[in-house]
Design a protein around this motif. Sequence first.
Motif, short mmCIF file in Angstrom:
data_model
loop_
_atom_site.label_atom_id
_atom_site.label_comp_id
_atom_site.label_asym_id
_atom_site.label_seq_id
_atom_site.Cartn_x
_atom_site.Cartn_y
_atom_site.Cartn_z
N ASN A 147 -30.66 77.84 6.60
CA ASN A 147 -31.17 78.29 7.73
C ASN A 147 -29.94 79.42 8.52
O ASN A 147 -30.18 80.54 8.82
CB ASN A 147 -31.37 77.44 8.57
CG ASN A 147 -32.32 77.88 9.97
OD1 ASN A 147 -32.54 79.11 9.90
ND2 ASN A 147 -32.77 76.86 10.97
N GLU A 148 -28.70 78.64 8.39
CA GLU A 148 -27.48 79.54 8.98
C GLU A 148 -27.38 80.66 8.24
O GLU A 148 -26.97 81.66 8.82
CB GLU A 148 -26.37 78.80 8.97
CG GLU A 148 -26.20 77.54 10.02
CD GLU A 148 -25.35 76.57 9.79
OE1 GLU A 148 -24.32 76.75 8.89
OE2 GLU A 148 -25.29 75.56 10.52
N LYS A 149 -27.44 80.84 6.68
CA LYS A 149 -26.99 81.56 6.08
C LYS A 149 -27.89 82.80 5.64
O LYS A 149 -27.42 83.99 6.01
CB LYS A 149 -26.57 81.04 4.70
CG LYS A 149 -25.92 82.05 3.50
CD LYS A 149 -24.47 82.34 3.84
CE LYS A 149 -23.77 83.06 2.70
NZ LYS A 149 -22.40 83.35 2.82
N PHE A 150 -29.36 82.34 5.58
CA PHE A 150 -30.29 83.37 5.26
C PHE A 150 -31.43 83.75 6.41
O PHE A 150 -32.11 84.37 6.31
CB PHE A 150 -31.05 82.90 3.99
CG PHE A 150 -30.06 82.58 2.91
CD1 PHE A 150 -29.10 83.62 2.24
CD2 PHE A 150 -29.92 81.49 2.31
CE1 PHE A 150 -28.42 83.28 1.24
CE2 PHE A 150 -29.12 81.06 1.19
CZ PHE A 150 -28.22 81.84 0.93
N GLY A 151 -31.42 82.73 7.38
CA GLY A 151 -32.40 83.09 8.48
C GLY A 151 -33.70 82.55 7.89
O GLY A 151 -34.59 82.96 8.58
N ILE A 152 -33.93 81.42 7.11
CA ILE A 152 -34.96 80.80 6.52
C ILE A 152 -34.93 79.31 6.78
O ILE A 152 -33.90 78.87 6.22
CB ILE A 152 -35.26 81.37 4.92
CG1 ILE A 152 -35.26 82.66 4.99
CG2 ILE A 152 -36.28 80.77 4.27
CD1 ILE A 152 -35.14 83.59 3.47
N ASP A 153 -35.98 78.74 7.12
CA ASP A 153 -35.82 77.22 7.35
C ASP A 153 -37.12 76.52 6.42
O ASP A 153 -38.02 76.64 6.75
CB ASP A 153 -36.12 77.05 8.94
CG ASP A 153 -35.87 75.64 9.25
OD1 ASP A 153 -35.47 74.90 8.28
OD2 ASP A 153 -35.82 75.26 10.46
N ILE A 154 -36.50 75.92 5.53
CA ILE A 154 -37.48 75.27 4.62
C ILE A 154 -37.16 73.91 4.73
O ILE A 154 -36.14 73.43 4.18
CB ILE A 154 -37.48 75.69 2.89
CG1 ILE A 154 -37.60 77.24 2.99
CG2 ILE A 154 -38.55 75.08 2.20
CD1 ILE A 154 -37.46 78.03 1.62
N HIS A 155 -38.01 72.81 4.93
CA HIS A 155 -37.85 71.44 5.11
C HIS A 155 -37.70 71.11 3.48
O HIS A 155 -38.65 71.29 2.80
CB HIS A 155 -38.88 70.90 5.78
CG HIS A 155 -38.47 69.27 6.14
ND1 HIS A 155 -38.59 68.12 5.08
CD2 HIS A 155 -38.13 68.97 7.49
CE1 HIS A 155 -38.07 67.18 5.76
NE2 HIS A 155 -37.98 67.49 7.12
N PRO A 156 -36.74 69.98 3.57
CA PRO A 156 -36.65 69.69 1.94
C PRO A 156 -37.62 68.68 1.39
O PRO A 156 -37.78 68.70 0.15
CB PRO A 156 -35.24 68.97 2.17
CG PRO A 156 -34.96 68.35 3.39
CD PRO A 156 -35.61 69.73 4.23
N GLY A 175 -42.66 73.87 7.07
CA GLY A 175 -42.58 72.33 7.64
C GLY A 175 -42.76 71.34 6.61
O GLY A 175 -42.94 71.62 5.33
N GLU A 176 -42.53 70.31 6.98
CA GLU A 176 -42.29 69.28 6.22
C GLU A 176 -43.29 68.56 5.08
O GLU A 176 -43.03 68.20 3.94
CB GLU A 176 -41.91 67.87 7.11
CG GLU A 176 -41.46 66.54 6.45
CD GLU A 176 -41.22 65.30 7.23
OE1 GLU A 176 -40.84 64.33 6.63
OE2 GLU A 176 -41.58 65.36 8.31
#
Length: 268
Positions: A147-156, A175-176
């Motif tokens: 999220n910090e590096k690429f601006g993409i948030d993928i829940h593991p 989301g999760e």
Amino acid sequence: MATFLDRFPHSSSEPGFLEEFWTTMRAQACGCSDALIQGLFAVNICNHADFASALTSLISAKLTDRAMSEAALMHLVASTLEASPDIVRAAASDIVATFQRDPACPDLATPFLFFKGFHALQSYRIAHHLWLAGRRPLAYHFQSRVNEKFGIDIHPAARIGQRITIDHGTGIVIGETTIIEDDVSLFQGVTLGGTGKNSGQRHPVIRQGCMIGAGAKILGHLEIGAHARVGAASVVLGNVPPRSTAVGNPARIVRFGDMDQDFTNYQI
């Protein structure tokens, strides 16, 4: 390139796929004649013996921070890929899919080196392996760094298939409990989100072959049918049938199956 794609147009499970993929990508990278960029190609591709080694080095260099050294990350990623070689094949198939679908992608080396959607997706694959292994704080760390590096948030915990294209990528949220099947394309700003504090399955299911346009919001436990399309900036709160097209806010069906038909008053 034509020879490689003729031999392996879709399946990454066929014998010889990974070896020929690596040979093709490495030849493209090592053929670069620009002296100012040759070092980047060498460090990330040409100096490696195989694709798994190159992928390990790339992810480790991208995600290292003061909490975890690049050497520690390389050991973690390498051991993960050794334990789960399907991740390596999935990464290669993602690159092939990107080359096939994206007219801005001239070869196999370009998405590997320069497309942050690819980088985020492969980092997620490592995080997902860690999540399933019960190493959840470490998986969350990967999610946070992506999220910090690429601006993409993928829940593991999300489940994502192969031959996935994340074009541009900025602002994507997955989301999760999201499920994304094979051959899906996502554009920037897509949200695959929930609708509150409900427990259990609360995120979308995106079936095989879907295309989700830039800025689309798909919210709740619903299904986007196989090979459906969701238009840019649409807000989808209900199921979308297979092979149909949904657009608007709230989304409505404007094309159903293989037939052009006006569904202006049909909201989902």
